[in-house]
Structure formats: structure tokens, C-alpha cells
Scaffold this active site. Structure first.
Site, PDB file in Angstrom:
ATOM      1  N   GLY A  47     -57.105  70.607 -75.453  1.00 59.53           N
ATOM      2  CA  GLY A  47     -56.998  71.098 -74.083  1.00 59.53           C
ATOM      3  C   GLY A  47     -56.776  70.017 -73.042  1.00 59.53           C
ATOM      4  O   GLY A  47     -56.643  70.314 -71.864  1.00 59.53           O
ATOM      5  N   HIS A  48     -56.731  68.760 -73.464  1.00 60.07           N
ATOM      6  CA  HIS A  48     -56.637  67.646 -72.497  1.00 60.07           C
ATOM      7  C   HIS A  48     -55.560  66.670 -72.930  1.00 60.07           C
ATOM      8  O   HIS A  48     -55.887  65.623 -73.484  1.00 60.07           O
ATOM      9  CB  HIS A  48     -57.989  66.940 -72.406  1.00 60.07           C
ATOM     10  CG  HIS A  48     -58.175  66.120 -71.176  1.00 60.07           C
ATOM     11  ND1 HIS A  48     -57.813  64.792 -71.093  1.00 60.07           N
ATOM     12  CD2 HIS A  48     -58.694  66.429 -69.970  1.00 60.07           C
ATOM     13  CE1 HIS A  48     -58.122  64.317 -69.902  1.00 60.07           C
ATOM     14  NE2 HIS A  48     -58.659  65.295 -69.200  1.00 60.07           N
ATOM     15  N   PHE A  49     -54.408  66.848 -72.770  1.00 56.52           N
ATOM     16  CA  PHE A  49     -53.659  67.971 -72.198  1.00 56.52           C
ATOM     17  C   PHE A  49     -52.630  68.385 -73.239  1.00 56.52           C
ATOM     18  O   PHE A  49     -52.025  67.503 -73.854  1.00 56.52           O
ATOM     19  CB  PHE A  49     -52.936  67.541 -70.915  1.00 56.52           C
ATOM     20  CG  PHE A  49     -53.857  67.028 -69.847  1.00 56.52           C
ATOM     21  CD1 PHE A  49     -54.580  67.921 -69.058  1.00 56.52           C
ATOM     22  CD2 PHE A  49     -54.031  65.672 -69.634  1.00 56.52           C
ATOM     23  CE1 PHE A  49     -55.420  67.451 -68.055  1.00 56.52           C
ATOM     24  CE2 PHE A  49     -54.870  65.202 -68.646  1.00 56.52           C
ATOM     25  CZ  PHE A  49     -55.570  66.093 -67.858  1.00 56.52           C
ATOM     26  N   VAL A  54     -54.505  62.915 -73.630  1.00 54.26           N
ATOM     27  CA  VAL A  54     -55.168  61.774 -72.996  1.00 54.26           C
ATOM     28  C   VAL A  54     -56.673  61.954 -73.189  1.00 54.26           C
ATOM     29  O   VAL A  54     -57.212  63.032 -72.925  1.00 54.26           O
ATOM     30  CB  VAL A  54     -54.844  61.710 -71.480  1.00 54.26           C
ATOM     31  CG1 VAL A  54     -55.610  60.579 -70.809  1.00 54.26           C
ATOM     32  CG2 VAL A  54     -53.349  61.553 -71.244  1.00 54.26           C
TER      33      VAL A  54
END
Length: 144
Positions: A47-49, A54
Site C-alpha cells: 500500500g506504500h505505494f 517506498v
């Protein structure tokens, strides 16, 4: 040098929140250096990203705090106790951390007063500073 199991013998963190793979150096109550190998399989990258993975900065800080914990909780009188992240000052992120990077996590104790310590913390990748901050660490109660 400490491996993941030996680190877990000192600090209470476990998967998926153990963010230090190895400790390369420990200089008593003064300094420690750890390593985190950042892989594409880290859950937070989902989810990041999406499409641009990252490592979240807060997790870099947490990894540094865990190295600080190895210093403080490695002391005989603190064995079995929990370490508490008590503060952060001057935190700066200077480089993104991505899959395939190896984070070098270095913490140097600058002040120790009773159960509270301050330390200079620096995370680097290939010699470039990714994050630096002054951390405050406190010794909590024994955990079972």
C-alpha cells in the site's frame, strides 16, 4: 554480531514488526550498528505505494529505535524489560528507501540518565543518509 534470533532474545519485537535483520556491532552502552535488508516482499509495500514502493519513514525510525533497544535492553539489569520510544527531535528524511536497499542503522548514545537515554540515530543506504534524528528511549517494566 547478532542474528535475528539473538536480537529477539534482547528486544520483544517479532514478525512482522521486527525491522532489524542483524546487529553488526555493539559497543557496550555507547553504540550499535544494525542492518535491515529491504525486500520487495515487505507487507507495507502493498500500500506504500502501489507501482512506486517506498519504505515508510516511520518504519525507518522504528528500525533505528529497535537498534537503540538492543543497546539499552542488552544491559543485564534490563533483561526482560520493555523499551519505550519516548521522543524524537530533528528528524529528517533525505533519501527514499526502496526494495533491494540495505539500511545501515547506527545509534550512538549521547546522554544516559537513569532509565532514559538520548541518542543520535542515522540510517544510510550505500553511504547516503536516508534518515537522521535524535531519539529518546525509556526503559519500561518487565514483560512476561
Amino acid at each position: 554480531m547478532l542474528d535475528a534470533q539473538q536480537i529477539q532474545d534482547i528486544i520483544p519485537h517479532r514478525y512482522p514488526f521486527l525491522l532489524v535483520d542483524r546487529i553488526l556491532e555493539v559497543e557496550g552502552e555507547k553504540r550499535a550498528v544494525g542492518i535491515k535488508n529491504v525486500t520487495v516482499n515487505e507487507e507495507f509495500f502493498n500500500g506504500h505505494f502501489p507501482g512506486y514502493p517506498v519504505m515508510p519513514g516511520v518504519l525507518i525510525v522504528e528500525a533505528l529505535a529497535q537498534v537503540f533497544g538492543v543497546i539499552m535492553l542488552g544491559k543485564e539489569e534490563n533483561k526482560g524489560k520493555i523499551g519505550l520510544f519516548a521522543g524524537i527531535d530533528g528528524c529528517r528524511f533525505k533519501r527514499q528507501v526502496k526494495p533491494g536497499d540495505q539500511l545501515r542503522l547506527e545509534v550512538e548514545v549521547t546522554r544516559l540518565r537513569g532509565p532514559v537515554a538520548k541518542g543520535k540515530a542515522v540510517a544510510t543506504v550505500d553511504g547516503e543518509v536516508a534518515c537522521e534524528a535524535e531519539l529518546t528511549f525509556s526503559i519500561g517494566p518487565k514483560v512476561s
